[in-house]
Design an enzyme around this catalytic site. Structure first.
Site, PDB file in Angstrom:
ATOM      1  N   TYR A   2       9.254  -5.161  24.207  1.00  0.00           N
ATOM      2  CA  TYR A   2       9.347  -6.287  25.142  1.00  0.00           C
ATOM      3  C   TYR A   2       8.287  -7.355  24.832  1.00  0.00           C
ATOM      4  O   TYR A   2       8.578  -8.555  24.864  1.00  0.00           O
ATOM      5  CB  TYR A   2       9.188  -5.790  26.588  1.00  0.00           C
ATOM      6  N   LYS A  16      14.801 -12.077  24.303  1.00  0.00           N
ATOM      7  CA  LYS A  16      14.424 -12.185  22.885  1.00  0.00           C
ATOM      8  C   LYS A  16      14.972 -13.416  22.161  1.00  0.00           C
ATOM      9  O   LYS A  16      14.526 -13.722  21.053  1.00  0.00           O
ATOM     10  CB  LYS A  16      14.914 -10.932  22.128  1.00  0.00           C
ATOM     11  N   TYR A  74      14.001  -6.132  36.850  1.00  0.00           N
ATOM     12  CA  TYR A  74      15.317  -5.877  36.253  1.00  0.00           C
ATOM     13  C   TYR A  74      15.939  -4.732  37.056  1.00  0.00           C
ATOM     14  O   TYR A  74      15.372  -3.632  37.085  1.00  0.00           O
ATOM     15  CB  TYR A  74      15.186  -5.434  34.793  1.00  0.00           C
ATOM     16  N   PRO A  94      20.709 -11.749  26.842  1.00  0.00           N
ATOM     17  CA  PRO A  94      19.397 -12.183  27.328  1.00  0.00           C
ATOM     18  C   PRO A  94      18.538 -11.089  27.950  1.00  0.00           C
ATOM     19  O   PRO A  94      17.359 -11.326  28.241  1.00  0.00           O
ATOM     20  CB  PRO A  94      19.744 -13.253  28.377  1.00  0.00           C
ATOM     21  N   HIS A 112       2.070 -12.666  32.439  1.00  0.00           N
ATOM     22  CA  HIS A 112       2.572 -11.468  33.122  1.00  0.00           C
ATOM     23  C   HIS A 112       2.148 -10.219  32.350  1.00  0.00           C
ATOM     24  O   HIS A 112       2.446 -10.087  31.171  1.00  0.00           O
ATOM     25  CB  HIS A 112       4.094 -11.503  33.232  1.00  0.00           C
TER      26      HIS A 112
HETATM   27  P1  RFL Z   1      19.434 -24.149  20.427  1.00  0.00           P
HETATM   28  O1  RFL Z   1      18.451 -24.128  21.539  1.00  0.00           O
HETATM   29  O2  RFL Z   1      20.851 -23.856  20.743  1.00  0.00           O
HETATM   30  O3  RFL Z   1      19.307 -25.557  19.723  1.00  0.00           O
HETATM   31  C1  RFL Z   1      20.247 -25.998  18.753  1.00  0.00           C
HETATM   32  C2  RFL Z   1      20.235 -27.497  18.708  1.00  0.00           C
HETATM   33  O4  RFL Z   1      21.133 -27.916  17.671  1.00  0.00           O
HETATM   34  C3  RFL Z   1      21.930 -28.973  18.138  1.00  0.00           C
HETATM   35  N1  RFL Z   1      23.196 -28.972  17.384  1.00  0.00           N
HETATM   36  C4  RFL Z   1      23.507 -29.862  16.432  1.00  0.00           C
HETATM   37  N2  RFL Z   1      22.839 -30.900  15.930  1.00  0.00           N
HETATM   38  C5  RFL Z   1      23.438 -31.626  14.960  1.00  0.00           C
HETATM   39  N3  RFL Z   1      24.681 -31.344  14.473  1.00  0.00           N
HETATM   40  C6  RFL Z   1      25.388 -30.297  14.935  1.00  0.00           C
HETATM   41  N4  RFL Z   1      26.589 -29.998  14.441  1.00  0.00           N
HETATM   42  C7  RFL Z   1      24.800 -29.498  15.959  1.00  0.00           C
HETATM   43  N5  RFL Z   1      25.194 -28.408  16.647  1.00  0.00           N
HETATM   44  C8  RFL Z   1      24.225 -28.107  17.507  1.00  0.00           C
HETATM   45  C9  RFL Z   1      22.110 -28.720  19.618  1.00  0.00           C
HETATM   46  O5  RFL Z   1      22.412 -29.925  20.327  1.00  0.00           O
HETATM   47  C10 RFL Z   1      20.744 -28.144  19.989  1.00  0.00           C
HETATM   48  O6  RFL Z   1      19.847 -29.140  20.438  1.00  0.00           O
HETATM   49  O7  RFL Z   1      19.018 -23.112  19.281  1.00  0.00           O
HETATM   50  P2  RFL Z   1      17.565 -22.600  18.787  1.00  0.00           P
HETATM   51  O8  RFL Z   1      16.638 -23.728  18.557  1.00  0.00           O
HETATM   52  O9  RFL Z   1      17.848 -21.621  17.720  1.00  0.00           O
HETATM   53  O10 RFL Z   1      16.945 -21.819  20.066  1.00  0.00           O
HETATM   54  C11 RFL Z   1      17.466 -20.603  20.490  1.00  0.00           C
HETATM   55  C12 RFL Z   1      17.371 -20.501  22.008  1.00  0.00           C
HETATM   56  O11 RFL Z   1      17.826 -21.688  22.606  1.00  0.00           O
HETATM   57  C13 RFL Z   1      18.214 -19.335  22.514  1.00  0.00           C
HETATM   58  O12 RFL Z   1      18.005 -18.165  21.728  1.00  0.00           O
HETATM   59  C14 RFL Z   1      17.918 -18.907  23.940  1.00  0.00           C
HETATM   60  O13 RFL Z   1      17.922 -19.961  24.853  1.00  0.00           O
HETATM   61  C15 RFL Z   1      18.991 -17.889  24.318  1.00  0.00           C
HETATM   62  N6  RFL Z   1      19.182 -17.803  25.724  1.00  0.00           N
HETATM   63  C16 RFL Z   1      18.281 -17.096  26.419  1.00  0.00           C
HETATM   64  N7  RFL Z   1      17.263 -16.465  25.769  1.00  0.00           N
HETATM   65  C17 RFL Z   1      16.359 -15.776  26.450  1.00  0.00           C
HETATM   66  O14 RFL Z   1      15.451 -15.223  25.841  1.00  0.00           O
HETATM   67  N8  RFL Z   1      16.452 -15.704  27.842  1.00  0.00           N
HETATM   68  C18 RFL Z   1      17.457 -16.338  28.539  1.00  0.00           C
HETATM   69  O15 RFL Z   1      17.508 -16.284  29.751  1.00  0.00           O
HETATM   70  C19 RFL Z   1      18.423 -17.064  27.833  1.00  0.00           C
HETATM   71  N9  RFL Z   1      19.425 -17.705  28.475  1.00  0.00           N
HETATM   72  C20 RFL Z   1      20.264 -18.474  26.343  1.00  0.00           C
HETATM   73  C21 RFL Z   1      20.359 -18.409  27.745  1.00  0.00           C
HETATM   74  C22 RFL Z   1      21.233 -19.173  25.601  1.00  0.00           C
HETATM   75  C23 RFL Z   1      22.315 -19.803  26.223  1.00  0.00           C
HETATM   76  N10 RFL Z   1      23.298 -20.461  25.373  1.00  0.00           N
HETATM   77  C24 RFL Z   1      23.095 -20.550  23.963  1.00  0.00           C
HETATM   78  C25 RFL Z   1      24.521 -20.985  25.789  1.00  0.00           C
HETATM   79  C26 RFL Z   1      21.406 -19.055  28.381  1.00  0.00           C
HETATM   80  C27 RFL Z   1      22.385 -19.759  27.639  1.00  0.00           C
HETATM   81  C28 RFL Z   1      23.479 -20.432  28.429  1.00  0.00           C
HETATM   82  C1  PHB Z   2      14.757 -16.100  32.521  1.00  0.00           C
HETATM   83  O1  PHB Z   2      13.758 -16.328  33.223  1.00  0.00           O
HETATM   84  O2  PHB Z   2      15.634 -16.948  32.357  1.00  0.00           O
HETATM   85  C2  PHB Z   2      14.887 -14.778  31.880  1.00  0.00           C
HETATM   86  C3  PHB Z   2      13.835 -13.886  31.909  1.00  0.00           C
HETATM   87  C4  PHB Z   2      13.946 -12.646  31.326  1.00  0.00           C
HETATM   88  C5  PHB Z   2      15.134 -12.300  30.710  1.00  0.00           C
HETATM   89  C6  PHB Z   2      16.184 -13.184  30.659  1.00  0.00           C
HETATM   90  C7  PHB Z   2      16.072 -14.433  31.252  1.00  0.00           C
HETATM   91  O3  PHB Z   2      15.249 -11.061  30.157  1.00  0.00           O
END
Ligand code: RFL
Ligand code: PHB
Length: 388
Positions: free
Chosen positions: A383, A295, A199, A291, A72
């Site tokens: 971004y 980032k 957005y 989100p 993109h």
């Molecule tokens: P993760 O992906 O949470 O992975 C952590 C892993 O550790 C395991 N774990 C354990 N293992 C052993 N012992 C324990 N006590 C443990 N506790 C936990 C878990 O099972 C898991 O597999 O962290 P990591 O690797 O730092 O990655 C970060 C990203 O996942 C996170 O920053 C993003 O997904 C945040 N986020 C979003 N970011 C975006 O940029 N765009 C989004 O749209 C977006 N949507 C989200 C999100 C995070 C969410 N969370 C955390 C609830 C939506 C949600 C719902």
């Molecule tokens: C997503 O595709 O889940 C998404 C994309 C951009 C954002 C947040 C979430 O800023």
């Protein structure tokens, strides 16, 4: 068992670190409290900075991303019923890659399996010990307690993990901001309404049109924190989303049954420092962003970049200079992403407590963005991702 680096958590941070360490010949074990299928069922981020995409390439797991990911060159901000494009490529020379976190995680897991990397899923009560002296990790599996001796422990276990909890009270500081709303997200097998992300700031609240592929869309709307996902039928979601978008976008939108629907609260959080002896906090274990700036996943990757440099230098050059610098270097980039995510959230959402003055300031900032190349460049630069 003995290893060089014990990695707690098999999310993007733990898997990326494991792959880079494997490439450098540094032995590592990944432990996760759940199984592969559970991890792959979590629908999360969708936008990769070019630095994150490059790291997946370095890890040796980028092939499918290049085939299936969507490059993109820009996105739109919509307000007062009109769209304003942020030309990422034109303003910064860089693009972003739309490729779901689920796919990135699957690629890294498959890559690890091909290389016979050691991963212990369903490891219960994982606990890091003695990281000031002779670190080790214990866990329970199949009714027995196991112990892994190691040189370093990478706490990649997310916001609710054990790593940060285990350094509580040892000089750990918390910086936090909770937002008075959440995001209701829907995933559906319908073509995206536009080839780029939109957005939207609307009087009824924020909306985001995102996507995972040419046939799968991801949409979000701002909802009150008290809302429960059960209250939102698919029809109610689509109706509300359409109301918050410019008319031409709303009319072009194709809807269909949701294949995932969830509400996530929005929060900004940073823990300091990120190193305690030979234990490191990496990714969501050390910080959370709302989100809006896309980032979260990208910050997890940049932490891995700094930590990997430190570990590589330690084993290859017998120096711990980079390891000592990990927390400071990672935090400098984290805080800039925290600032950006907070500012994108403030710009695009409706805050229930905002008075008319705050509303006017928000509108004038949007107006400034639509009229100033400098303002758009600052937004675009953040971004696409600041340099490591
Ligand atoms: P993760 O992906 O949470 O992975 C952590 C892993 O550790 C395991 N774990 C354990 N293992 C052993 N012992 C324990 N006590 C443990 N506790 C936990 C878990 O099972 C898991 O597999 O962290 P990591 O690797 O730092 O990655 C970060 C990203 O996942 C996170 O920053 C993003 O997904 C945040 N986020 C979003 N970011 C975006 O940029 N765009 C989004 O749209 C977006 N949507 C989200 C999100 C995070 C969410 N969370 C955390 C609830 C939506 C949600 C719902
Ligand atoms: C997503 O595709 O889940 C998404 C994309 C951009 C954002 C947040 C979430 O800023």
């Amino acid at each position: 068992m003995r290893t060089q680096v014990a990695i707690i958590g098999s999310g993007p941070a733990g898997l990326l670190l494991g792959a880079l360490l494997d490439n450098a010949g540094i032995d590592n074990v990944i432990l996760d409290r759940v199984d592969r299928q559970y991890i792959l069922s979590r629908i999360r981020a969708g936008v990769l900075e070019s630095g994150t995409a490059a790291m997946l390439d370095h890890a040796g797991a980028g092939a499918r991303m290049h085939q299936e990911g969507l490059v993109h060159d820009g996105f739109s901000l919509s307000f007062a019923g009109r769209r304003h494009r942020i030309d990422l490529k034109g303003l910064t020379g860089k693009s972003v890659m739309v490729y779901g976190q689920t796919e990135l995680t699957r690629d890294l897991m498959d890559h690890r399996e091909r290389l016979d990397g050691k991963t212990i899923y369903n490891a219960k009560h994982v606990t890091p010990y003695d990281f000031d002296d002779k670190p080790y990790v214990t866990y329970e599996k199949d009714g027995a307690t196991h112990r892994i001796a190691c040189d370093f422990i990478a706490g990649c276990d997310g916001y609710h993990g054990v790593s940060r909890a285990s350094v509580e009270g040892r000089g750990l500081e918390h910086f936090e901001k909770i937002y008075p709303f959440g995001w209701l997200g829907v995933l559906a097998d319908v073509p995206p309404v536009d080839h780029e992300l939109i957005y939207a700031n609307h009087t009824r609240g924020f909306a985001l049109c995102s996507q995972r592929s040419l046939t799968r869309s991801r949409y979000y709307i701002q909802v009150p924190l008290e809302d429960k996902v059960e209250q939102w039928s698919d029809q109610a979601f689509w109706d509300e989303l359409r109301r918050r978008l410019p008319r031409d976008v709303a009319e072009a939108m194709i809807t269909g049954p949701s294949i995932e629907k969830s509400i996530a609260p929005l929060r900004s959080y940073v823990a300091e420092p990120l190193r305690f002896g030979s234990l490191f906090l990496v990714g969501d274990a050390g910080h959370i962003v709302p989100p809006t700036g896309a980032k979260g996943l990208n910050l997890a990757a940049s932490d891995v970049h700094y930590l990997f440099e430190g570990l590589r230098e330690f084993y290859a050059e017998k120096s711990n200079a980079c390891i000592k610098a990990y927390s400071g270097r990672a935090l400098a980039r984290i805080w800039k992403a925290e600032r950006f995510s907070w500012s994108m959230t403030s710009l695009t959402h409706r805050f229930p407590a905002n008075g008319e003055f705050d509303q006017k300031v928000q509108e004038s900032e949007l107006d400034y963005l639509s009229s100033s190349n400098a303002a758009r460049t600052a937004m675009a630069e953040n971004y696409v991702g600041l340099p490591y």
